[in-house]
Design a protein around this motif. Structure first.
Motif, short mmCIF file in Angstrom:
data_model
loop_
_atom_site.label_atom_id
_atom_site.label_comp_id
_atom_site.label_asym_id
_atom_site.label_seq_id
_atom_site.Cartn_x
_atom_site.Cartn_y
_atom_site.Cartn_z
N GLY A 8 -100.34 22.38 28.51
CA GLY A 8 -102.26 22.79 27.80
C GLY A 8 -103.51 23.10 29.18
O GLY A 8 -104.64 23.30 28.10
N GLY A 9 -102.49 23.68 29.65
CA GLY A 9 -103.65 24.26 30.52
C GLY A 9 -103.71 25.61 30.25
O GLY A 9 -103.23 25.74 29.37
N GLY A 10 -105.17 26.00 30.66
CA GLY A 10 -105.25 27.48 30.48
C GLY A 10 -106.36 28.84 30.76
O GLY A 10 -107.18 27.53 31.67
N LEU A 11 -106.70 28.98 30.72
CA LEU A 11 -108.30 29.54 30.81
C LEU A 11 -109.05 29.71 30.18
O LEU A 11 -109.46 30.13 28.72
CB LEU A 11 -107.72 31.75 31.39
CG LEU A 11 -109.45 31.94 31.70
CD1 LEU A 11 -109.95 31.67 32.82
CD2 LEU A 11 -108.73 33.86 31.82
N VAL A 12 -110.09 29.08 30.17
CA VAL A 12 -111.57 28.94 29.61
C VAL A 12 -112.52 29.01 29.51
O VAL A 12 -112.60 29.38 31.38
CB VAL A 12 -111.38 27.73 29.23
CG1 VAL A 12 -111.66 26.84 30.65
CG2 VAL A 12 -111.81 26.92 27.58
N GLN A 13 -113.74 29.49 29.01
CA GLN A 13 -114.96 30.05 29.83
C GLN A 13 -116.09 28.75 30.06
O GLN A 13 -115.29 27.66 29.49
CB GLN A 13 -115.51 30.75 28.55
CG GLN A 13 -115.20 32.08 28.40
CD GLN A 13 -115.90 32.78 27.55
OE1 GLN A 13 -117.13 32.71 26.50
NE2 GLN A 13 -115.61 34.32 27.74
N PRO A 14 -117.13 28.53 30.55
CA PRO A 14 -117.71 27.79 30.51
C PRO A 14 -118.24 26.92 30.07
O PRO A 14 -118.59 27.63 28.77
CB PRO A 14 -118.72 27.81 32.02
CG PRO A 14 -117.84 29.35 33.00
CD PRO A 14 -117.33 29.85 31.83
#
Length: 121
Positions: A8-14
């Motif tokens: 479920g991890g990954g890159l996400v915006q603030p």
């Protein structure tokens, strides 16, 4: 053999959200407390949140209180971490960990391999 597999991890915006999962096998999941722990190069290991064996009691670190929520589905042998209002300081490798007893005041004895969470614009 105890196995803990995070996903479920990954890159996400603030300001965004992610939901981490941890699939457990090789032990009676419903008999043990579980935790999420994160690691960053600068801060080292930081305990994030814990839940007792039945899911009726949880606790969180002050740094995530009000933003992160831990839960579990004992029928699916799965631990979750709902992460909301993410900030760059939440960037880390997130690990799920099994405690040695039903209660999370006792130590952790098994860890997964982790999932990377990166909060960046």
């Amino acid at each position: 053999e105890v196995q803990l597999v995070e996903s479920g991890g990954g890159l996400v915006q603030p300001g965004g959200s992610l939901r981490l999962s941890c699939a457990a096998s090789g032990f009676t999941f419903s008999s043990y407390a579980m935790s999420w722990v994160r690691q960053t190069p600068g801060k080292g290991l930081e305990w994030v949140s814990a839940i007792d064996h039945g899911g009726g009691s949880t606790t969180q670190a002050d740094s995530v209180k009000g933003r992160f929520s831990i839960s579990r589905d004992n029928a699916k042998n799965t631990l979750y971490l709902q992460m909301n209002t993410l900030v760059p300081e939440d960037t880390a490798v997130y690990y799920c960990a099994k405690h040695s007893t039903t209660w999370y005041t006792n130590g952790m004895d098994y860890w997964g391999k982790g999932t990377q969470v990166t909060v960046s614009s």
